[in-house]
Write an enzyme that holds these catalytic residues in place. Structure first.
Site, PDB file in Angstrom:
ATOM      1  N   ARG A   1      58.964  49.420  30.173  1.00 46.38           N
ATOM      2  CA  ARG A   1      58.082  49.581  29.004  1.00 46.38           C
ATOM      3  C   ARG A   1      58.768  49.058  27.736  1.00 46.38           C
ATOM      4  O   ARG A   1      58.124  48.468  26.867  1.00 46.38           O
ATOM      5  CB  ARG A   1      57.677  51.052  28.863  1.00 46.38           C
ATOM      6  CG  ARG A   1      56.542  51.266  27.889  1.00 46.38           C
ATOM      7  CD  ARG A   1      55.975  52.665  27.987  1.00 46.38           C
ATOM      8  NE  ARG A   1      56.954  53.688  27.603  1.00 46.38           N
ATOM      9  CZ  ARG A   1      56.760  54.996  27.774  1.00 46.38           C
ATOM     10  NH1 ARG A   1      55.644  55.447  28.322  1.00 46.38           N
ATOM     11  NH2 ARG A   1      57.679  55.865  27.402  1.00 46.38           N
TER      12      ARG A   1
ATOM     13  N   LYS B   1      55.329  51.029  22.716  1.00 46.59           N
ATOM     14  CA  LYS B   1      55.951  52.145  22.010  1.00 46.59           C
ATOM     15  C   LYS B   1      56.572  51.549  20.745  1.00 46.59           C
ATOM     16  O   LYS B   1      57.789  51.360  20.642  1.00 46.59           O
ATOM     17  CB  LYS B   1      56.970  52.858  22.896  1.00 46.59           C
ATOM     18  CG  LYS B   1      57.052  54.340  22.569  1.00 46.59           C
ATOM     19  CD  LYS B   1      57.589  55.132  23.721  1.00 46.59           C
ATOM     20  CE  LYS B   1      58.086  56.494  23.275  1.00 46.59           C
ATOM     21  NZ  LYS B   1      57.064  57.423  22.846  1.00 46.59           N
TER      22      LYS B   1
ATOM     23  N   GLU C   1      44.224  59.722  23.368  1.00 47.17           N
ATOM     24  CA  GLU C   1      45.426  60.524  23.658  1.00 47.17           C
ATOM     25  C   GLU C   1      45.748  61.370  22.437  1.00 47.17           C
ATOM     26  O   GLU C   1      45.093  61.253  21.400  1.00 47.17           O
ATOM     27  CB  GLU C   1      46.598  59.621  24.024  1.00 47.17           C
ATOM     28  CG  GLU C   1      46.959  58.619  22.950  1.00 47.17           C
ATOM     29  CD  GLU C   1      48.002  57.605  23.397  1.00 47.17           C
ATOM     30  OE1 GLU C   1      48.919  57.978  24.144  1.00 47.17           O
ATOM     31  OE2 GLU C   1      47.912  56.448  22.967  1.00 47.17           O
TER      32      GLU C   1
HETATM   33  C1  LIG Z   1      51.545  57.970  21.932  1.00 48.02           C
HETATM   34  C2  LIG Z   1      52.169  58.508  23.168  1.00 48.02           C
HETATM   35  N1  LIG Z   1      51.397  58.723  24.247  1.00 48.02           N
HETATM   36  C3  LIG Z   1      51.910  59.205  25.399  1.00 48.02           C
HETATM   37  C4  LIG Z   1      53.252  59.516  25.520  1.00 48.02           C
HETATM   38  C5  LIG Z   1      53.777  60.023  26.822  1.00 48.02           C
HETATM   39  O1  LIG Z   1      54.538  59.036  27.476  1.00 48.02           O
HETATM   40  P1  LIG Z   1      55.698  59.426  28.488  1.00 48.02           P
HETATM   41  O2  LIG Z   1      55.079  60.261  29.551  1.00 48.02           O
HETATM   42  O3  LIG Z   1      56.200  58.115  29.013  1.00 48.02           O
HETATM   43  O4  LIG Z   1      56.709  60.152  27.715  1.00 48.02           O
HETATM   44  C6  LIG Z   1      54.082  59.318  24.401  1.00 48.02           C
HETATM   45  C7  LIG Z   1      55.495  59.618  24.415  1.00 48.02           C
HETATM   46  O5  LIG Z   1      56.316  59.920  24.854  1.00 48.02           O
HETATM   47  C8  LIG Z   1      53.536  58.797  23.211  1.00 48.02           C
HETATM   48  O6  LIG Z   1      54.311  58.582  22.125  1.00 48.02           O
END
Ligand SMILES: Cc1ncc(COP(=O)(O)O)c(C=O)c1O
Length: 341
Positions: free
Chosen positions: A84, A186, A222
Site C-alpha cells: 500500500r 494513505k 468509511e
Molecule cells: C481512512 C482510513 N480508513 C481505513 C483504515 C483502516 O486501514 P487498516 O486496516 O489497514 O489499518 C485507516 C487506517 O488505518 C484509515 O486511515
C-alpha cells in the site's frame, strides 16, 4: 515478561519518552534512495519552502508490532502495508521505495525499540509503527519534490477510541474523498478535512464521523480512520466496495475470517446509509488502530439510529479470531504473522 513497559496508562498517543527511542531514516537525493540507517528519535530540519509544508506531498502507513503469548515479537501482514505504501507513493508522484527496503526498515526499527513493546496479551496494547515519506525539496511552484525523506518512528500505544470497543458515529455534510482522487491512498492530504467534523461530532457527544460518498451523499464510505461493516437483517455482511476508500488490511482480513470462520456471505457493494439505519442488526469499524470497534448509534438527518440489535456479537467473535491470530493464541492458517524473534 521482562524488559518491557507496562500496558497500564497507555493511550493512542505519542509516547512521553519517544525521545529515548530509535527511528529509521533514508534520504532520496540525485535520483536514488540511500541505504538508510537507525538514529535516535529526533526533530527534522526542513526549509520553510519544503514541498510537504506547502503542498502536502506526504504519505504514511500505520502498523503494529505485538508481544505475543508465545513471547515472540510479531508483525501482522506487513507486506500488505508495504504494497500500500508503494501504491500511495505512486499516486503522489513520490519515487518508489521497494517493498524490500520498507520491510527491512520496519523490522530494524521494531527490534531497535523492543524494550518499548508492551505486553500485548490482553490485546489492548502494542507498539504502533508509523512509516512516513515526505517531499523535502524547497520550492515555490507546484510540482513534485526532487528530494524525499522516508522515516519510521514507533510508539507504544493503548486503545484508539476513548471508550474501548463501542462508538457512536455521526453523518455530516462533509466529504472525505472524491472518486478518482486520493482517498484510496494513505496520503496525509486526506486527513485535514476530517479534523473539523470530528471536533464537531465530539462536541455533540459522538466519537467519530461516518463519511458518505460525495456524488450522491448517500452511500457509506468509511469513518475518519477505519473501514465500515454492517450485518444486515438477512444475515449478509456488507462493506462498502473499494474505490475512494482506504483498502484496509484489517478490512481484508475480516472479510476472509467472516467467510471462513463464520460461513457468512460477504458483499462488497454500495451501501445506502438509510439501508444501514433501517436494516442493520450490527455495525462495526475495522482498522489497525481501531481493531474491531462496535458501532452503537448512527446519527443521520437529525435522528439517532440504534444499530446494535445483535448485541455486538459478530464484532466480538471476529475480534477474538483476529486478535487470537495476532497474539498467537490461535493458529494462523493464512500465514498472516511474521515473527521477528
Ligand atoms: C481512512 C482510513 N480508513 C481505513 C483504515 C483502516 O486501514 P487498516 O486496516 O489497514 O489499518 C485507516 C487506517 O488505518 C484509515 O486511515
Amino acid at each position: 515478561m521482562t524488559n518491557t513497559i507496562p500496558c497500564e496508562g497507555l493511550t493512542f498517543s505519542l509516547y512521553k519518552d519517544a525521545h529515548r527511542m530509535m527511528m529509521y531514516e533514508s534520504y532520496y537525493r540525485n535520483d536514488v534512495w540511500d541505504e538508510g540507517r537507525l538514529v535516535p528519535f529526533h526533530p527534522i530540519e526542513l526549509s520553510p519552502a519544503a514541498n510537504v509544508l506547502n503542498y502536502g506531498q506526504g504519505i504514511f502507513e500505520g502498523m503494529k508490532a505485538y508481544r505475543t503469548v508465545k513471547g515472540k515479537i510479531v508483525l501482522f501482514r506487513p507486506e500488505k502495508n508495504a504494497q500500500r505504501f508503494v501504491r500511495s507513493a505512486a499516486k503522489l508522484a513520490i519515487p518508489s521505495i521497494s517493498e524490500g527496503q520498507y520491510l527491512q526498515a520496519v523490522k530494524e526499527v521494531v527490534l531497535a525499540n523492543r524494550a518499548f513493546i508492551p505486553d500485548s496479551r490482553d490485546g489492548r496494547c502494542s507498539l504502533y509503527i508509523r512509516p512516513v515519506c515526505i517531499g523535502i525539496e524547497p520550492l515555490l511552484g507546484v510540482r513534485p519534490s526532487r528530494e524525499y525523506l522516508f522515516y519510521i518512528f514507533t510508539s507504544p500505544v493503548g486503545p484508539y477510541f476513548e471508550k474501548v470497543g463501542v462508538v457512536r458515529l455521526m453523518v455530516m455534510d462533509v466529504h472525505r474523498a472524491a472518486p478518482h482522487g486520493t482517498g484510496e491512498a494513505k496520503a496525509a492530504c486526506n486527513y485535514p478535512v476530517t479534523m473539523r467534523p470530528k471536533l464537531e461530532a465530539q462536541k455533540r457527544g459522538f466519537d467519530d464521523v461516518l463519511y458518505l460518498d460525495p456524488v450522491h451523499n448517500r452511500f457509506v464510505e468509511e469513518a475518519g480512520a477505519a473501514n465500515f461493516f454492517a450485518l444486515m437483517d438477512d444475515g449478509t455482511l456488507v462493506t462498502p466496495e473499494l474505490g475512494s476508500i482506504l483498502p484496509g488490511v484489517t478490512r481484508e482480513s475480516v472479510i476472509q475470517l467472516a467467510k471462513d470462520k463464520f460461513g457468512l456471505m460477504v458483499q462488497e457493494r454500495e451501501l445506502d446509509v438509510q439501508e444501514v439505519c433501517d436494516r442493520a442488526k450490527e455495525c462495526f469499524l475495522t482498522g489497525t488502530g481501531a481493531t474491531i470497534t462496535s458501532v452503537e448509534t448512527i446519527h443521520w438527518k437529525g435522528k439517532a439510529y440504534g444499530v446494535n440489535r445483535n448485541g455486538f456479537e459478530l464484532a466480538h467473535r471476529l475480534y477474538e479470531e483476529l486478535l487470537g491470530i495476532q497474539l498467537q493464541k490461535k493458529e494462523d492458517p493464512y500465514g498472516w504473522i511474521m515473527e521477528l524473534t
